[in-house]
Design an enzyme around this catalytic site. Structure first.
Site, PDB file in Angstrom:
ATOM      1  N   LYS A 211      -2.398   2.583  -0.100  1.00  0.00           N
ATOM      2  CA  LYS A 211      -3.001   1.345   0.392  1.00  0.00           C
ATOM      3  C   LYS A 211      -2.821   1.299   1.900  1.00  0.00           C
ATOM      4  CE  LYS A 211      -1.924  -2.814   1.312  1.00  0.00           C
ATOM      5  NZ  LYS A 211      -2.847  -2.950   2.461  1.00  0.00           N
TER       6      LYS A 211
ATOM      7  N   GLU B 213      10.762   2.325   5.734  1.00  0.00           N
ATOM      8  CA  GLU B 213      10.900   2.418   7.193  1.00  0.00           C
ATOM      9  C   GLU B 213      10.431   1.077   7.759  1.00  0.00           C
ATOM     10  OE1 GLU B 213       9.816   7.191   7.233  1.00  0.00           O
ATOM     11  OE2 GLU B 213       8.788   5.868   8.626  1.00  0.00           O
TER      12      GLU B 213
ATOM     13  N   CYS C  13       7.341   1.150  16.267  1.00  0.00           N
ATOM     14  CA  CYS C  13       8.584   0.572  15.752  1.00  0.00           C
ATOM     15  C   CYS C  13       9.804   1.048  16.530  1.00  0.00           C
ATOM     16  CB  CYS C  13       8.741   0.928  14.284  1.00  0.00           C
ATOM     17  SG  CYS C  13       8.739   2.714  14.041  1.00  0.00           S
TER      18      CYS C  13
ATOM     19  N   GLU D 288      12.172  -8.876  16.581  1.00  0.00           N
ATOM     20  CA  GLU D 288      11.174  -7.853  16.895  1.00  0.00           C
ATOM     21  C   GLU D 288       9.867  -8.524  17.312  1.00  0.00           C
ATOM     22  OE1 GLU D 288       9.149  -5.661  13.723  1.00  0.00           O
ATOM     23  OE2 GLU D 288       9.576  -3.803  14.802  1.00  0.00           O
TER      24      GLU D 288
HETATM   25  P1  NAD Z   1       3.347  -5.339   7.448  1.00  0.00           P
HETATM   26  O1  NAD Z   1       4.672  -5.335   6.795  1.00  0.00           O
HETATM   27  O2  NAD Z   1       2.705  -6.635   7.762  1.00  0.00           O
HETATM   28  O3  NAD Z   1       2.271  -4.556   6.569  1.00  0.00           O
HETATM   29  C1  NAD Z   1       2.471  -3.218   6.178  1.00  0.00           C
HETATM   30  C2  NAD Z   1       1.720  -2.961   4.901  1.00  0.00           C
HETATM   31  O4  NAD Z   1       2.305  -3.738   3.852  1.00  0.00           O
HETATM   32  C3  NAD Z   1       0.252  -3.339   4.948  1.00  0.00           C
HETATM   33  O5  NAD Z   1      -0.488  -2.351   4.269  1.00  0.00           O
HETATM   34  C4  NAD Z   1       0.210  -4.657   4.194  1.00  0.00           C
HETATM   35  O6  NAD Z   1      -1.026  -4.942   3.589  1.00  0.00           O
HETATM   36  C5  NAD Z   1       1.285  -4.439   3.154  1.00  0.00           C
HETATM   37  N1  NAD Z   1       1.875  -5.656   2.616  1.00  0.00           N
HETATM   38  C6  NAD Z   1       2.063  -6.846   3.233  1.00  0.00           C
HETATM   39  N2  NAD Z   1       2.673  -7.716   2.408  1.00  0.00           N
HETATM   40  C7  NAD Z   1       2.879  -7.065   1.229  1.00  0.00           C
HETATM   41  C8  NAD Z   1       3.454  -7.429  -0.021  1.00  0.00           C
HETATM   42  N3  NAD Z   1       3.968  -8.643  -0.232  1.00  0.00           N
HETATM   43  N4  NAD Z   1       3.502  -6.499  -1.000  1.00  0.00           N
HETATM   44  C9  NAD Z   1       3.015  -5.256  -0.798  1.00  0.00           C
HETATM   45  N5  NAD Z   1       2.434  -4.865   0.352  1.00  0.00           N
HETATM   46  C10 NAD Z   1       2.375  -5.747   1.365  1.00  0.00           C
HETATM   47  O7  NAD Z   1       3.515  -4.435   8.753  1.00  0.00           O
HETATM   48  P2  NAD Z   1       2.452  -4.181   9.890  1.00  0.00           P
HETATM   49  O8  NAD Z   1       2.241  -5.483  10.588  1.00  0.00           O
HETATM   50  O9  NAD Z   1       1.299  -3.447   9.322  1.00  0.00           O
HETATM   51  O10 NAD Z   1       3.265  -3.181  10.844  1.00  0.00           O
HETATM   52  C11 NAD Z   1       4.141  -3.625  11.831  1.00  0.00           C
HETATM   53  C12 NAD Z   1       5.561  -3.578  11.329  1.00  0.00           C
HETATM   54  O11 NAD Z   1       5.840  -2.281  10.808  1.00  0.00           O
HETATM   55  C13 NAD Z   1       6.604  -3.784  12.411  1.00  0.00           C
HETATM   56  O12 NAD Z   1       7.631  -4.588  11.908  1.00  0.00           O
HETATM   57  C14 NAD Z   1       7.126  -2.386  12.691  1.00  0.00           C
HETATM   58  O13 NAD Z   1       8.410  -2.313  13.226  1.00  0.00           O
HETATM   59  C15 NAD Z   1       7.055  -1.788  11.342  1.00  0.00           C
HETATM   60  N6  NAD Z   1       6.994  -0.322  11.441  1.00  0.00           N
HETATM   61  C16 NAD Z   1       8.111   0.390  11.144  1.00  0.00           C
HETATM   62  C17 NAD Z   1       8.094   1.780  11.260  1.00  0.00           C
HETATM   63  C18 NAD Z   1       9.309   2.623  10.962  1.00  0.00           C
HETATM   64  O14 NAD Z   1       9.189   3.839  10.914  1.00  0.00           O
HETATM   65  N7  NAD Z   1      10.473   2.041  10.764  1.00  0.00           N
HETATM   66  C19 NAD Z   1       6.925   2.415  11.658  1.00  0.00           C
HETATM   67  C20 NAD Z   1       5.804   1.643  11.953  1.00  0.00           C
HETATM   68  C21 NAD Z   1       5.842   0.259  11.827  1.00  0.00           C
HETATM   69  O1  6OD Z   2       7.054  10.094  13.882  1.00  0.00           O
HETATM   70  C1  6OD Z   2       7.237   9.671  12.720  1.00  0.00           C
HETATM   71  O2  6OD Z   2       7.294  10.431  11.739  1.00  0.00           O
HETATM   72  C2  6OD Z   2       7.407   8.238  12.501  1.00  0.00           C
HETATM   73  N1  6OD Z   2       7.709   7.869  11.239  1.00  0.00           N
HETATM   74  C3  6OD Z   2       7.226   7.386  13.515  1.00  0.00           C
HETATM   75  C4  6OD Z   2       7.295   5.983  13.413  1.00  0.00           C
HETATM   76  C5  6OD Z   2       6.781   5.233  14.390  1.00  0.00           C
HETATM   77  C6  6OD Z   2       6.768   3.807  14.322  1.00  0.00           C
HETATM   78  O3  6OD Z   2       5.913   3.108  14.790  1.00  0.00           O
END
Ligand code: NAD
Ligand code: 6OD
Length: 497
Positions: free
Chosen positions: A189, A265, A299, A401
């Site tokens: 998804k 993550e 992130c 964040e």
């Molecule tokens: P989000 O959590 O809003 O959404 C991520 C995904 O989860 C989307 O596909 C969304 O549709 C789905 N989703 C939302 N609510 C859900 C639920 N209740 N059940 C199942 N699925 C659900 O995140 P975003 O806004 O797309 O991305 C930004 C966030 O992601 C930031 O907090 C960022 O730090 C984090 N992030 C973390 C990493 C990492 O590697 N740690 C990498 C990239 C982004």
């Molecule tokens: O480089 C990657 O594999 C990874 N998971 C990066 C995450 C980036 C977050 O925005």
């Protein structure tokens, strides 16, 4: 790299992004618009999968794991994954156009980061799965004989991949590639903001001969939609998720009654520690890139930068110059190196923090608002790169964040204080330490309570190393053998010989 020739596309008709189930694009589902955040214009229509489509995708995946894909000889599976990587590269410009249309990010960025990593993820895990040894232990038995224990890896079954919008192809393939390398089927998804490259990936899977059902795409949202339906589906054995910490908690709740394996993550509020003995130019260049790359929507971005007092003022001025040199604009405009935020909603959130910083008493070093742009970009979701100083450690802006192009810079006076400030957070994704003193680098790098601790660099790593977060930044590690451990079921065979 020489600029690639660009095909002129007819964008009058938005592209149609259908669900991909059991090797076929299927009609149906509620349509929703996908906007280009650089212009605010709709460029595609995706179709929200309903529960019957999710059921069909999971059933197809399950058949495929029990059949052709799960039983395929490893050498053949590996070759098909290599072909996926090759095909992404052959269709590079289409992936690029799709990623840019969804995210509005500068073409140069997606050219060098997002699309190459999409291909690299498949190559890396095709190699890792083929080269990983299995454990074996020989033992004495109570009757004076011998036994041999050895472990074998099998697919888990159907894996749900729930992806975010910031690095769509990169982060989706980071999970799809190892899951498929282990012989699992995936139901992906993509984020509702950025479904295009995942849909294109479905075409690639078909073209290279991945068996029907091994790769499925369901479009939709989170709660009450495809995301929650995957998380709670009894036919799914594991969920791998990248996104917000709060969303991770909701997925855990939805997944609890079916006891799925989870790899998360999540968010971060990452510290950078800059010591006075650092290579100053390298630290400024590295941290300006880290704070503002992808408009801060990474992130791993350092939203908290701590600088040893003797170089604090000079560092702030140098970062200000870097921030002010960034050029916002349309992805293909000459000189654009700074894109929009992903959506109007996210821009409202980031601008809310920009206002809050002032209310909390920050000194605004630069930015804090919306840039003045003309033409189509005037309707895009741009904000200014922003730097603050002067906030206490307790301020919301230094604790929560933001996920925008902004950072707070604060001084420190000792190594102990720097470590304490850096670790004073509920998050624990990554950190970076900037110093020429190797002993300090090791000492401070080790003291960071994070999953990835960088020294004199950022976002650099061999993809075989463990990646993930501590505390509220997630659990589980992915990368190399760590991914394979998560995506496979290990059976120990104990054989009396
Ligand atoms: P989000 O959590 O809003 O959404 C991520 C995904 O989860 C989307 O596909 C969304 O549709 C789905 N989703 C939302 N609510 C859900 C639920 N209740 N059940 C199942 N699925 C659900 O995140 P975003 O806004 O797309 O991305 C930004 C966030 O992601 C930031 O907090 C960022 O730090 C984090 N992030 C973390 C990493 C990492 O590697 N740690 C990498 C990239 C982004
Ligand atoms: O480089 C990657 O594999 C990874 N998971 C990066 C995450 C980036 C977050 O925005």
């Amino acid at each position: 790299m020489a600029p690639r020739p660009r095909e002129v596309k007819d964008l009058r008709q938005p592209r149609s992004l259908r669900n991909f189930i059991d090797g076929r694009f299927v009609d149906g589902g509620r349509p929703f618009e996908i906007k280009n955040p650089a212009t605010g214009k709709t460029h595609a229509i995706a179709y929200e999968a309903d529960l019957s489509m999710i059921d069909a995708a999971v059933a197809a995946g399950s058949r495929c794991v029990d059949g052709e894909w799960g039983r395929m000889p490893l050498s053949l599976r590996r070759m098909l994954l290599m072909k996926v990587a090759d095909r992404i590269e052959q269709r590079f410009d289409e992936f690029l156009d799709a990623e840019i249309a969804d995210t509005g990010k500068p073409r140069s960025l997606a050219t060098h980061l997002d699309i190459p990593r999409g291909a690299a993820n498949f190559r890396v895990f095709a190699d890792v799965i083929a080269s990983l040894p299995n454990e074996a232990f020989e033992m004495d038995t109570p009757d004076g004989g011998r036994a041999v224990n050895y472990s074998i890896r099998k697919p888990l079954g159907v894996v749900g991949v729930i992806a975010p919008w910031n690095l769509p192809l990169l982060l989706t393939t980071w999970k799809v590639a190892p899951a498929m390398a282990c012989g699992n089927a995936v139901v992906v998804k993509p984020s509702e903001e950025t479904p295009s490259t995942t849909t294109l990936l479905a075409e690639v899977m078909k073209e290279v001969g991945i068996p029907d059902g091994a790769f499925n795409v369901v479009h939709g949202f989170g709660p009450g939609s495809a995301g929650e339906q995957l998380a709670s589906h009894p036919g799914i054995r594991a969920i791998t998720f990248t996104g917000e910490t709060r969303t991770g908690a909701a997925i855990m709740r939805a997944a609890a009654s079916t006891t799925k394996a989870l790899s998360f993550e999540l968010g971060g509020k990452n510290p950078a520690l800059v010591f006075a003995d650092c290579d100053f130019a390298a630290a400024v260049a590295g941290l300006a890139r880290a704070a503002f790359l992808n408009t801060g929507q990474v992130c791993l971005a350092p939203e908290r930068i701590y600088v040893e007092r003797p170089i604090f003022d000079r560092f702030v001025i140098a970062m200000k110059e870097r921030a002010e040199a960034l050029r916002p604009g349309l992805p293909d405009e000459q000189g654009t190196d700074f894109g929009p935020l992903i959506s109007e909603e996210h821009r409202d959130k980031v601008l809310g923090y920009y206002r809050l910083a002032v209310e909390e008493g920050a000194t605004l070093v630069t930015g804090g608002g919306v840039p003045e742009l003309s033409g189509p970009a005037a309707e895009g979701y741009f904000v200014e790169p922003t730097i603050w100083t002067g906030l206490p450690q307790s301020a919301r802006v230094t604790r929560e964040e933001i996920f925008g192009p902004c950072c707070h810079i604060a001084p420190f006076d000792s190594e102990e204080e720097a470590i304490r400030l850096a670790n004073d957070t509920e998050y624990g994704l990554c950190s970076s330490v900037w110093t020429r003193d190797l002993s300090r680098a090791h000492r401070v790098g080790k003291a960071m309570h994070v999953g990835v601790s960088w020294v004199n660099c950022w976002f650099l790593r061999d993809l075989r190393t463990p990646f993930g977060g501590a505390k509220h930044s997630g659990f589980g590690r992915e990368g190399g053998a760590h991914s394979i451990a998560f995506y496979s079921e290990i059976t120990n065979i104990c054989m009396k010989v």
